[in-house]
Design a protein around this motif. Structure first.
Motif, PDB file in Angstrom:
ATOM      1  N   GLY A   1       1.163  -1.204   0.273  1.00 33.16           N
ATOM      2  CA  GLY A   1      -0.415   0.015  -0.329  1.00 33.16           C
ATOM      3  C   GLY A   1       0.949   1.558  -0.113  1.00 33.16           C
ATOM      4  N   ARG A   2       1.962   1.052  -0.341  1.00 33.68           N
ATOM      5  CA  ARG A   2       2.765   2.466   0.086  1.00 33.68           C
ATOM      6  C   ARG A   2       3.100   3.034  -1.199  1.00 33.68           C
ATOM      7  NH1 ARG A   2       7.852  -0.923   2.378  1.00 33.68           N
ATOM      8  NH2 ARG A   2       7.334  -1.474   0.928  1.00 33.68           N
ATOM      9  N   LYS A   3       2.778   4.120  -1.522  1.00 33.83           N
ATOM     10  CA  LYS A   3       2.850   4.710  -2.681  1.00 33.83           C
ATOM     11  C   LYS A   3       4.212   4.818  -3.507  1.00 33.83           C
ATOM     12  CE  LYS A   3       0.840   9.516  -4.746  1.00 33.83           C
ATOM     13  NZ  LYS A   3      -0.001  10.728  -4.483  1.00 33.83           N
ATOM     14  N   ILE A   4       4.167   4.755  -5.063  1.00 35.75           N
ATOM     15  CA  ILE A   4       5.409   5.383  -5.526  1.00 35.75           C
ATOM     16  C   ILE A   4       5.656   6.413  -5.715  1.00 35.75           C
ATOM     17  CG2 ILE A   4       6.292   5.049  -7.774  1.00 35.75           C
ATOM     18  CD1 ILE A   4       5.631   2.148  -6.138  1.00 35.75           C
ATOM     19  N   ASP A   5       6.834   7.743  -5.329  1.00 36.08           N
ATOM     20  CA  ASP A   5       7.303   8.742  -5.270  1.00 36.08           C
ATOM     21  C   ASP A   5       6.951   9.119  -6.746  1.00 36.08           C
ATOM     22  OD1 ASP A   5       8.484  10.565  -5.329  1.00 36.08           O
ATOM     23  OD2 ASP A   5      10.444  10.646  -5.384  1.00 36.08           O
ATOM     24  N   ASP A   6       6.137  10.005  -6.332  1.00 34.06           N
ATOM     25  CA  ASP A   6       5.636  10.800  -7.803  1.00 34.06           C
ATOM     26  C   ASP A   6       6.006  12.087  -8.140  1.00 34.06           C
ATOM     27  OD1 ASP A   6       3.997  11.719  -5.337  1.00 34.06           O
ATOM     28  OD2 ASP A   6       2.176  11.071  -7.122  1.00 34.06           O
ATOM     29  N   ARG A   7       7.228  12.335  -7.188  1.00 25.93           N
ATOM     30  CA  ARG A   7       6.986  13.817  -6.648  1.00 25.93           C
ATOM     31  C   ARG A   7       8.313  14.591  -7.926  1.00 25.93           C
ATOM     32  NH1 ARG A   7      10.698  13.666  -1.873  1.00 25.93           N
ATOM     33  NH2 ARG A   7      10.807  12.072  -2.523  1.00 25.93           N
ATOM     34  N   PHE A   8       7.588  15.892  -8.468  1.00 21.64           N
ATOM     35  CA  PHE A   8       8.276  16.258  -9.508  1.00 21.64           C
ATOM     36  C   PHE A   8       8.497  14.925 -10.866  1.00 21.64           C
ATOM     37  CE2 PHE A   8      10.710  18.259  -5.804  1.00 21.64           C
ATOM     38  CZ  PHE A   8      10.522  18.918  -6.294  1.00 21.64           C
ATOM     39  N   GLU A   9       6.639  14.176 -10.840  1.00 16.14           N
ATOM     40  CA  GLU A   9       7.649  12.680 -12.347  1.00 16.14           C
ATOM     41  C   GLU A   9       7.371  13.792 -12.948  1.00 16.14           C
ATOM     42  OE1 GLU A   9       4.337   9.171 -11.706  1.00 16.14           O
ATOM     43  OE2 GLU A   9       2.929  10.990 -12.087  1.00 16.14           O
TER      44      GLU A   9
END
Length: 426
Positions: A126-134
């Protein structure tokens, strides 16, 4: 190569869109990474959906758990399935989805082949994939892939697409593909704030868009249809529903483009207005002369008339910058009725009036940062005109002749504006 990324909570919708293309023979599956394959070595919608759904924890806090992306090479690129598959793998790995389950579809429903990738934005815990500055990272990845595989740079796509996209020709068949190619190019390259401006752009490609309103089970729906036209704007083919073309060309997508365009066009308005003003000060005697002289300035003009020959709409288009502006968006002195009056009597050219057009242009350039209470009546009227335009853009309007309605609204809003200004002074 251009990447378009979206996030959604509708896994069935993302997969269904692509599998429907496969069923129609308009797409094929290139790769399924980390997904179950049945004994016949095929992937079905139901099996892929169940496989992915099972990997999303029931107590997952992330709402938009689905990653949906399209990778679009230049139309001139002819890449093998093996090369497209390798590009998809490297793209997903670099973006942080290399260990996620994902499926890659190759679409061939339009002339420009491209791929779609559906994956999950959360891992099995359930951990979100890092989508910062995607999107920024995505652009860096596609730039790297272009250099590695010697692809045509995406920076050259827009301008080349505008100049090379052909007009819709109903005699050549594949009408839906032609329409899709034109509409997607226009929505990608151009900025516009109203349906009239959108249609002015599409007219170059023998196409018109219309709004349709339907009701199903008591619920109202807004939609769009695209209709091929002849060289004079006459409809010559059966309308095509936006939903039949695919994602990104329907009512919501067009509305989003219009809303995003409102801020983007503001810095470009003064330059367009100045080009029109300088052209009109040469006193063109005919509409043909106006078109020729504007073309020298890098502008294209679309003039709309009613059955009696009265000009009720005028739109100026800069194809290089990708912008379309109705005359009224340039300011009160550039509205359709002004041009109608001029061409009815070319001996009287209002654009030569320095007292009106000299100082007015400068004031209009500053109007975006000035509060209406600080303006005089003439300046206030110009802002009211822009308000009317914005109100019209909030919902699609008929492309017919609504001059009398617009004039009525202008008179009413001007009166209200003057009353409000007087109240502020007191």
């Amino acid at each position: 190569m251009i990447a378009k990324i979206s996030a959604t909570e509708n896994l069935g919708g993302a997969l269904g869109y692509n599998f429907k293309k496969v069923e129609k023979g308009e797409a094929s599956i290139l790769l399924a990474h980390g997904l179950y394959q049945n004994k016949e070595e095929h992937y079905t919608m139901a099996e892929v959906f169940a496989d992915m759904q099972a990997l999303i924890p029931e107590n997952c806090r992330t709402k938009k758990t689905v990653f949906h992306c399209s990778l679009n090479p230049h139309p001139d690129e002819k890449l093998s399935d093996e090369r497209l598959t390798q590009i998809a793998k490297e793209y997903m790995e670099a973006l942080g989805y290399g260990k996620q389950p994902y499926i890659v579809f190759k679409h061939n429903d339009i002339a420009r082949e491209h791929i779609h990738i559906v994956s999950l934005r959360v891992d099995s815990k359930g951990r979100k994939i890092d989508d910062r500055f995607e999107k920024r990272r995505s652009k860096q990845i596609t730039d790297t892939l272009e250099r590695k595989y010697n692809l045509i740079p995406s920076s050259k796509v827009s301008e080349k697409a505008v100049t090379e996209t052909p007009k819709v020709d109903t005699t050549k068949g594949n009408i839906k593909e032609q329409v899709a190619s034109v509409v997607r190019m226009v929505l990608k390259h151009y900025r516009f704030c109203s349906l009239g401006e959108f249609n002015a752009i599409l007219s170059k490609y023998n196409l018109v868009v219309e709004e349709v309103k339907t009701e199903f089970r008591g619920k109202k729906y807004d939609g769009l249809i695209y209709v091929p036209t002849d060289g004079k704007g006459g409809k010559i083919s059966t309308p095509i529903n936006a939903s039949d073309i695919g994602r990104g060309v329907g009512y919501t997508a067009v509305q989003n483009t219009m809303q995003k365009s409102k801020q983007a066009i503001k810095p470009l308005i003064p330059a367009i207005r100045n080009k029109v003003l300088q052209t009109m000060r040469t006193s063109p005697n005919t509409e043909k002369e106006l078109r020729q002289r504007l073309e020298e300035q890098g502008l294209r003009v679309v003039i709309r008339k009613n059955e009696s020959g009265r000009i009720y709409g005028i739109t100026f288009i800069d194809d290089k910058e990708g912008i379309a502006l109705n005359g009224s968006r340039l300011g009160k002195g550039y509205a359709a009725n002004v041009f109608n009056g001029y061409f009815s009597n070319p001996t009287h050219n209002p654009f030569l009036d320095e007292t009106q057009y000299g100082s007015l242009s400068a004031r209009l350039d500053q109007s975006a940062t000035v509060h209406p209470s600080q303006l005089n009546t003439e300046e206030s009227d110009n802002l009211v005109d822009e308000l009317i335009e914005d109100m019209a853009d909030g919902s699609f309007l008929s492309t017919g002749n609504d001059d009398w309605k617009e004039a009525a609204w202008q008179r009413k809003l001007r009166k209200l504006s003057k009353v409000n200004i007087r109240r502020r002074k007191h």
